[in-house]
Design an enzyme around this catalytic site. Structure first.
Site, PDB file in Angstrom:
ATOM      1  N   GLU A 102      -9.356   3.752   2.006  1.00 41.95           N
ATOM      2  CA  GLU A 102      -8.825   3.808   0.637  1.00 41.95           C
ATOM      3  C   GLU A 102      -7.783   2.733   0.359  1.00 41.95           C
ATOM      4  OE1 GLU A 102      -7.600   5.460   3.078  1.00 41.95           O
ATOM      5  OE2 GLU A 102      -5.469   5.050   2.783  1.00 41.95           O
ATOM      6  N   LYS A 137     -10.173  13.082   7.662  1.00 40.72           N
ATOM      7  CA  LYS A 137      -9.711  12.777   9.021  1.00 40.72           C
ATOM      8  C   LYS A 137      -9.681  14.064   9.847  1.00 40.72           C
ATOM      9  CE  LYS A 137      -6.538   8.926   7.878  1.00 40.72           C
ATOM     10  NZ  LYS A 137      -7.180   7.846   8.632  1.00 40.72           N
ATOM     11  N   LYS A 155       0.862  -1.192   0.000  1.00 46.04           N
ATOM     12  CA  LYS A 155       0.000   0.000   0.000  1.00 46.04           C
ATOM     13  C   LYS A 155       0.894   1.237   0.000  1.00 46.04           C
ATOM     14  CE  LYS A 155      -3.238   2.634   2.955  1.00 46.04           C
ATOM     15  NZ  LYS A 155      -4.130   2.630   4.138  1.00 46.04           N
ATOM     16  N   ARG A 205      -7.669  -0.478   0.954  1.00 47.15           N
ATOM     17  CA  ARG A 205      -8.206  -1.704   0.352  1.00 47.15           C
ATOM     18  C   ARG A 205      -8.588  -1.477  -1.106  1.00 47.15           C
ATOM     19  NH1 ARG A 205     -12.546  -1.825   5.101  1.00 47.15           N
ATOM     20  NH2 ARG A 205     -10.827  -0.671   6.019  1.00 47.15           N
ATOM     21  N   ASP A 257     -12.065   7.232   3.448  1.00 49.66           N
ATOM     22  CA  ASP A 257     -10.874   7.015   4.269  1.00 49.66           C
ATOM     23  C   ASP A 257     -10.480   5.533   4.320  1.00 49.66           C
ATOM     24  OD1 ASP A 257      -8.751   7.668   5.842  1.00 49.66           O
ATOM     25  OD2 ASP A 257      -9.908   7.987   7.684  1.00 49.66           O
ATOM     26  N   ASP A 260       1.626   6.414   5.451  1.00 51.64           N
ATOM     27  CA  ASP A 260       0.687   5.465   4.854  1.00 51.64           C
ATOM     28  C   ASP A 260       1.212   4.824   3.561  1.00 51.64           C
ATOM     29  OD1 ASP A 260      -1.703   4.231   5.452  1.00 51.64           O
ATOM     30  OD2 ASP A 260      -2.931   5.623   4.275  1.00 51.64           O
ATOM     31  N   ASP A 285      -2.465  10.315   3.433  1.00 44.80           N
ATOM     32  CA  ASP A 285      -3.870   9.923   3.596  1.00 44.80           C
ATOM     33  C   ASP A 285      -4.605  10.962   4.444  1.00 44.80           C
ATOM     34  OD1 ASP A 285      -6.298   8.699   3.882  1.00 44.80           O
ATOM     35  OD2 ASP A 285      -5.578   7.055   5.165  1.00 44.80           O
TER      36      ASP A 285
HETATM   37  N1  BES Z   1      -4.191   4.633   6.821  1.00 44.57           N
HETATM   38  C1  BES Z   1      -5.352   4.430   7.613  1.00 44.57           C
HETATM   39  C2  BES Z   1      -5.123   3.446   8.765  1.00 44.57           C
HETATM   40  C3  BES Z   1      -4.181   3.877   9.852  1.00 44.57           C
HETATM   41  C4  BES Z   1      -4.650   4.495  10.988  1.00 44.57           C
HETATM   42  C5  BES Z   1      -2.825   3.591   9.764  1.00 44.57           C
HETATM   43  C6  BES Z   1      -3.793   4.852  11.999  1.00 44.57           C
HETATM   44  C7  BES Z   1      -1.972   3.944  10.786  1.00 44.57           C
HETATM   45  C8  BES Z   1      -2.442   4.576  11.906  1.00 44.57           C
HETATM   46  C9  BES Z   1      -6.477   3.881   6.755  1.00 44.57           C
HETATM   47  O1  BES Z   1      -6.502   4.315   5.446  1.00 44.57           O
HETATM   48  C10 BES Z   1      -7.764   4.308   7.375  1.00 44.57           C
HETATM   49  O2  BES Z   1      -7.998   5.489   7.406  1.00 44.57           O
HETATM   50  N2  BES Z   1      -8.574   3.355   7.843  1.00 44.57           N
HETATM   51  C11 BES Z   1      -9.809   3.647   8.451  1.00 44.57           C
HETATM   52  C12 BES Z   1     -10.818   2.666   7.931  1.00 44.57           C
HETATM   53  C13 BES Z   1     -12.236   2.970   8.343  1.00 44.57           C
HETATM   54  C14 BES Z   1     -12.715   4.250   7.697  1.00 44.57           C
HETATM   55  C15 BES Z   1     -13.129   1.823   7.939  1.00 44.57           C
HETATM   56  C16 BES Z   1      -9.648   3.505   9.961  1.00 44.57           C
HETATM   57  O3  BES Z   1      -8.940   2.606  10.401  1.00 44.57           O
HETATM   58  O4  BES Z   1     -10.183   4.346  10.680  1.00 44.57           O
HETATM   59 ZN    ZN Z   2      -4.709   4.849   4.630  1.00 42.24          ZN
HETATM   60 MN    MN Z   3      -7.534   6.133   5.183  1.00 42.90          MN
END
Ligand code: BES
Ligand code: ZN
Ligand code: MN
Length: 481
Positions: free
Chosen positions: A331, A259, A247, A333, A329, A270, A252
């Site tokens: 993204e 966010k 990834k 996947r 967010d 990210d 992000d």
């Molecule tokens: N890059 C983030 C996940 C992340 C969070 C990595 C904190 C490192 C530290 C990912 O893209 C994300 O935002 N995931 C969301 C998914 C949700 C919206 C289903 C999350 O984990 O909040």
């Molecule tokens: Zn991310």
């Molecule tokens: Mn994200």
């Protein structure tokens, strides 16, 4: 990195680093020190305990616990602790090679990795208040042989690759756009004789990589999809193929599902999966394992620009499956859907992906353990064995079939979020599983482990570069699962 590691005699004036084991009576004193002198300083040789003994020669003692329990990781950490304790010295002689029954080549490699990585710092943007460490040489003393030299060489190559991942991940997002990352992959390809293919935004659209394209639309920075291939000499049609998919979200923001300020503070990290993938491919080009290895990096920003995808939009991935985006967010996947589809098309015998995928991973396992998900216990066994050899811990979480409904969509083949507050990392794994067509696959969620909040032996606060070592080990032991 300001110093190199070599084998030989201790330089004049060098500080001496020694590991100290313990038995039932306490620390086993190294020559020149008495048990009572150690006891007076409360040095019990507990693992990681450090004692600096000044004198004509400064001695840096690092506890390693019971002698029989010493592992390569003990040595890696001990060397890291020594380098940190030697911050004011110009030379450090590490006499570790006598301490254990461990294979000398592997021991030299582990010590080199620990020493070099402990010296890592990201000082590129500092103009003030930064004293570079005076350490210019680390010498491994004791029984020296070809194995030791080979171990130092391998350890140095690996540590440099890990340091490069740390540099890229620590780099500000404006200085590592998808194009910058692709340029780094070009460098790696040229330096280590790997085949490379880079798809630009037009190729990505023409090739139906709808996930990566969709995520990229909110940004002015064009996306890139990098494919690096290592083919061993004498490869035939039966040579096993391992695919690594990373990834690579260079920043992000969350997209329109923006966010919070705090939530995006660290989101330059990210792209860790992509950085690990590319750097590991470089090492594989150097170490030349007997298997074919293909690395894919899915590179884009995730921003809320005027052309950004919106909650409710439906994207079609490379393999034709449709994905309803209910939260922009989620993204990672979406971009991995295309990378995994391509690995399947290239007939990989097994696929491992690395992604800072879910915040829920931090809740489940914290910062020291990577979450492992799989559809194939046999291949997962290979990945776990490699992770154990590298001492980069992982813990398997299930992908229960009954949870597939968490990502059922009312309009498309799946939606990109699960049920709020419920098994978010597993919902993400279920989503990814839709793109591997039943091929042996391991998903590593490194959201917690790609970043460290504090220095610890060979880890420095910031990017960790975790799993480069695991993947190198995996390529060495990989067989068709
Ligand atoms: N890059 C983030 C996940 C992340 C969070 C990595 C904190 C490192 C530290 C990912 O893209 C994300 O935002 N995931 C969301 C998914 C949700 C919206 C289903 C999350 O984990 O909040
Ligand atoms: Zn991310
Ligand atoms: Mn994200």
């Amino acid at each position: 990195m300001s110093f190199t590691v070599s084998a030989g005699e201790a330089p004049r004036g060098a500080a001496v680093g020694m590991t100290v084991a313990r038995n039932k009576q306490g620390a086993i004193p190294p020559s020149g020190l008495t048990a009572s002198a150690l006891a007076r300083r409360k040095f019990e040789a507990k693992p990681g305990q450090v004692l600096v003994v000044p004198g004509a020669t400064t001695r840096i003692l690092v506890g390693v616990g019971e002698a029989s329990a010493i592992t390569l990781d003990t040595l890696r950490r001990a060397a890291g602790a020594m380098v940190r304790a030697a911050s004011g010295e110009s030379a450090l002689a590490i006499d570790l090679l006598g301490v254990s029954r461990l294979d000398k080549r592997s021991a030299a490699q582990a010590i080199t990795e620990g020493a070099v990585l402990a010296g890592y710092s990201f000082a590129k943007y500092r103009t003030q208040n930064h004293e570079p460490s005076p350490l210019v040489s680390v010498v491994l003393t004791g029984p020296s042989n070809r194995g030791v030299v080979a171990g130092i060489e391998r350890g140095t190559a690996i540590a440099n690759a890990v340091a490069k991942v740390r540099d890229l991940v620590n780099e500000p997002p404006g200085a590592k756009t998808p194009r910058d990352m692709a340029a780094y992959a070009e460098e790696i390809s040229a330096a280590h004789g790997l085949e490379i293919r880079v798809w630009d935004e037009h190729d990505i659209e023409r090739e139906h990589c709808g996930g990566l394209r969709g995520v990229s639309l909110g940004s002015d920075q064009p996306p890139r999809l990098v494919k690096l291939t290592y083919t061993p000499a004498g490869a035939t049609r039966s040579t096993p193929t391992l695919a690594i998919v990373g990834k690579g979200i260079t920043f992000d923001s969350g997209g329109l599902s923006l966010k919070s300020g705090d939530g995006m503070m660290l989101m330059k990290m990210d792209m860790s999966g992509a950085a690990i993938t590319i750097a590991t491919m470089g090492l594989i080009g150097q170490f030349k394992p007997e298997v074919r290895v293909i690395g894919y990096a899915c590179l884009t920003e995730n921003l809320p620009g005027p052309k950004a995808i919106k909650p409710g939009d439906v994207l079609t991935a490379r393999n034709g499956k449709t994905m309803e985006v209910l939260n922009t967010d989620a993204e990672g996947r979406l971009v991995l859907a295309d990378g995994l589809s391509l690995a399947v098309e290239d007939k990989a015998d097994a696929i491992v992906d690395l992604a800072t995928l879910t915040g829920a991973m931090l809740v489940a396992l914290g910062s020291d353990i990577t979450g492992l998900f799989t559809n194939h216990p046999g291949f997962a066994g290979q990945v776990k064995a490699a992770s154990e050899r590298a001492a980069e811990p992982m813990w398997e979480l299930p992908i229960p079939p009954s949870y597939r409904k968490h990502i059922d969509s009312t309009v498309a083949d799946m939606k990109n979020i699960g049920i709020p507050g419920k098994a978010g990392s597993i919902a993400a794994a279920h989503f990814l599983q839709e793109f591997v067509s039943g091929r042996p696959w391991v998903h590593l969620d490194i959201a917690g482990t790609a970043w460290a909040d504090a220095d610890d032996t060979f880890i420095s606060k910031g990017a960790t570069g975790v799993h480069v070592r695991t993947l190198v080990e995996l390529a060495e032991i990989f067989t068709k699962p």
